[in-house]
Design an enzyme around this catalytic site. Structure first.
Site, short mmCIF file in Angstrom:
data_model
loop_
_atom_site.label_atom_id
_atom_site.label_comp_id
_atom_site.label_asym_id
_atom_site.label_seq_id
_atom_site.Cartn_x
_atom_site.Cartn_y
_atom_site.Cartn_z
N GLU A 46 0.57 -1.05 -0.14
CA GLU A 46 0.23 0.20 -0.39
C GLU A 46 0.76 0.67 -0.16
OE1 GLU A 46 -3.30 -0.17 3.31
OE2 GLU A 46 -3.95 1.45 2.40
N ARG A 271 4.82 -13.06 9.39
CA ARG A 271 6.24 -11.93 9.01
C ARG A 271 7.44 -12.27 9.99
NH1 ARG A 271 2.85 -8.28 8.92
NH2 ARG A 271 3.61 -6.39 10.08
N LYS A 281 4.28 1.02 10.69
CA LYS A 281 4.60 1.83 10.24
C LYS A 281 4.16 3.22 10.58
CE LYS A 281 3.30 0.31 5.29
NZ LYS A 281 1.85 -0.26 4.00
#
Ligand code: ATP
Ligand code: MG
Length: 569
Positions: A46, A271, A281
């Site tokens: 994204e 992850r 983020k």
């Protein structure tokens, strides 16, 4: 070799290795001809932030599978959320993914380019009686979802006619209704044990401009609806994502099956979590905004641009990804594993140089006053092809302050009055005395040298126990050296059980700036592409801010792991 606890696998290893579970799946699909032997993967960021080392794992994995199986790899921006996205991020993500070695050839895509087709697909589901326009607010939808043991309550709008749904959906698109007043929901199963299947939202009304679509859209697709369609449209075979999407897979499959379109396989892996850093983020943005670091590419950041600026190589990051492997359970990798990958890579390629970080003068009393000679030094003992260089030597040198001790313990093999040591590539010197300033600090060390030991070898077979590095004073370059260390001082700064905020655990010593380090003159020619080992000190690279007038080096990593000792204390 300066690497402790060497990683088990490395890029150059020829040993046969076992396949990880994703390779096994792909191999099996190839054997059964499931996708006609095709392998086509993608990375779908994204564009709402900079890439970090966790994303590197995903990129190296997905692009690596394509490479390994002779397939294709797409870079696709999942730009379905107009509010948080920006072209600044698009450009940085492209740069970082390319730097890591991902090759999408001409296949750079944007999910927003599929909005029209997604809309058509949604109309198809409405016509099948599998989607409906719902007037509940987001809060009401949440409240009527039920609990793991109690089924959700069907929306009062669930049984709208197909005609009414088609009409309302068109009008949602046309911008007739306020933000958040309606959604399009899939009609699946309000009693499903999987919450994601309890009539999930496919579209919401957001009457905001999109960075690529302008004002064209008043509705935007939700991730679960959009993602499988993007994969399907692009002909992806193996859609690799992180573990938190595992419970979304039934929905991914449901949408594609109901539409009867081409159906890729979603595969989830664990992850990356890494100690002494954070990967959210939102929090990384907070560090930048509040000036805890010097921008997204601060060399202490776990961002790809930060690691690049610090001097990490893409090879080191790929080696790290290979070392940690791919698994299906979550774990946290010790920062040392990453640092050791960097050491292993740089040990092979870094040019050796001499640099004195905390200089004091060494005067060789019996060396001719104005003589300057050049000595030959090996550029890289790991790679003969790197050759040698000439290093100037003279009567006055710089050495590290810590390489002299006036009252030294027995096991101190460096300079102390009466002791003989080797000056790397130069001569044996015997320490005679030192000079102190008015505060008692040593400012000069005095020695005699043995001219018979040129090159650092004695002709009579006499051995010395210590070798120290040095830089000739008249020709030394003054440089700035930035000694970077871990950004946080605890392994899990993000642990919800910590007292206080993650920012309370920022390492106050994560950056030490040394203004007047002394380095050998050959470093005036250093370029941004060069990697150096300052002998006995660490691995260094030029910082991007460096100029001929003000040369700046970043410490990439120390030679050895100093943190394991700290942790064991
Ligand atoms: P957001 O919360 O904004 O979605 P994100 O880090 O997941 O944050 P994306 O742009 O969605 O950001 O990430 C792109 C891809 O990178 C996703 O497929 C995601 O699974 C993967 N990814 C993100 N973080 C990690 C990580 N720590 N380890 C491995 N893969 C990751
Ligand atoms: Mg995400």
């Amino acid at each position: 070799m300066s690497v402790e606890s060497k990683p088990e696998a490395n890029e150059s290893s020829k040993e046969p290795r076992s396949l990880h579970f994703i390779e096994q799946i792909i191999e099996h699909d190839n054997e059964t001809g499931r996708f006609g032997g095709r392998v086509h993967t993608r990375f779908p960021p994204e564009p709402n932030g900079y890439l970090h080392i966790g994303h590197a794992k995903a990129i190296v994995l997905s692009s690596g599978m394509a490479k390994e199986f002779g397939g294709k790899f797409n870079l696709r921006f999942d730009d379905t959320n107009p509010a948080k996205e920006d072209v600044e991020y698009v450009e940085s993500i492209k740069e970082d993914a390319k730097w890591l070695g991902a090759d999408w050839e001409d296949r750079l895509f944007f999910a927003s380019d599929y909005f029209e087709q997604m809309y058509e697909y949604a109309v198809q589901l409405i016509k099948k009686g599998k989607a409906y326009v719902c007037d509940l607010t987001a809060d009401q939808i949440r409240e009527t979802r039920g609990t793991p043991t109690v089924p959700g309550t069907p929306s009062p709008w669930r049984d709208r006619s197909i005609e009414e749904n088609l009409d309302l959906f068109q009008r949602m698109r046309d911008g007739e209704f306020p933000d958040g007043s309606k959604t399009l929901r899939a009609k699946i199963d309000m009693a499903s044990p999987n919450f994601n299947m309890r009539d999930p939202v496919m579209y919401r009304i957001v009457r905001a401009p999109h960075h690529r679509q302008g004002n064209k859209w008043n509705i935007y697709p939700m991730y679960d609806w959009a993602h499988g369609l993007e994969d399907s449209i692009e002909g992806i075979t193996h859609s690799i994502c992180t573990l938190e999407f595992e419970h979304h897979r039934p929905l991914y499959d449901w949408f594609l099956d109901e539409l009867g379109v081409y159906h890729p396989q979603q595969i989830e892996f664990a992850r990356l979590n890494l100690t002494y850093t954070i990967m959210s983020k939102r929090k990384l943005l907070e560090l930048v905004k509040n000036n805890h670091v010097d921008g997204w590419d601060d060399p202490r950041m776990p961002t790809i641009c930060g690691l690049r600026r610090r001097g990490y190589t893409p090879e080191a990051i790929r080696l790290f990804c290979k070392t940690i492997g791919v698994a299906k359970f979550n774990s946290t990798i010790d920062a040392t594993v990453l640092e050791n990958s960097v050491r292993e890579d740089l040990n092979k390629k870094a040019l050796r140089r001499m640099a004195v970080i905390d200089p004091i003068k060494l005067v060789i009393d019996n060396y001719p006053e104005d003589q300057v000679e050049t000595l030959t030094a090996i550029n890289n003992p790991e790679n003969e092809a790197d050759g040698t260089r000439e290093v100037p030597f003279s009567k006055v040198l710089y050495i590290e302050r810590e390489d002299f001790m006036e009252d030294a313990p027995k096991k101190y093999f460096r300079l102390t009055p009466g002791k003989e040591v080797r000056l790397r590539y130069a001569y044996y010197v015997t320490c005679k005395s030192c000079v102190k300033d008015e505060n008692g600090n040593v400012v000069e060390v005095h020695c005699d040298y043995d001219p018979e030991t040129r090159g650092g070898q004695s002709s009579d077979g006499r051995k010395v126990q210590g070798t120290i590095h040095w830089v000739a004073a008249p020709t030394a370059l003054d440089v700035e050296v930035r000694l970077y260390d871990r950004l946080f001082s605890v392994p899990n700064p993000d642990d919800p059980q910590n007292a206080g905020d993650y920012k309370d655990y920022l390492n106050p010593d994560s950056l030490k700036v040394v203004q007047n380090a002394k380095v050998e003159p050959s470093l005036a020619e250093a370029t941004l592409d060069d990697r150096f080992q300052f002998e006995r000190v660490g691995y260094f690279a030029l910082d991007k801010s460096s100029t001929p007038e003000k040369i700046v080096f970043n410490r990439i990593v120390s030679l050895r792991d100093s943190w394991s000792k700290v942790a064991k204390k």
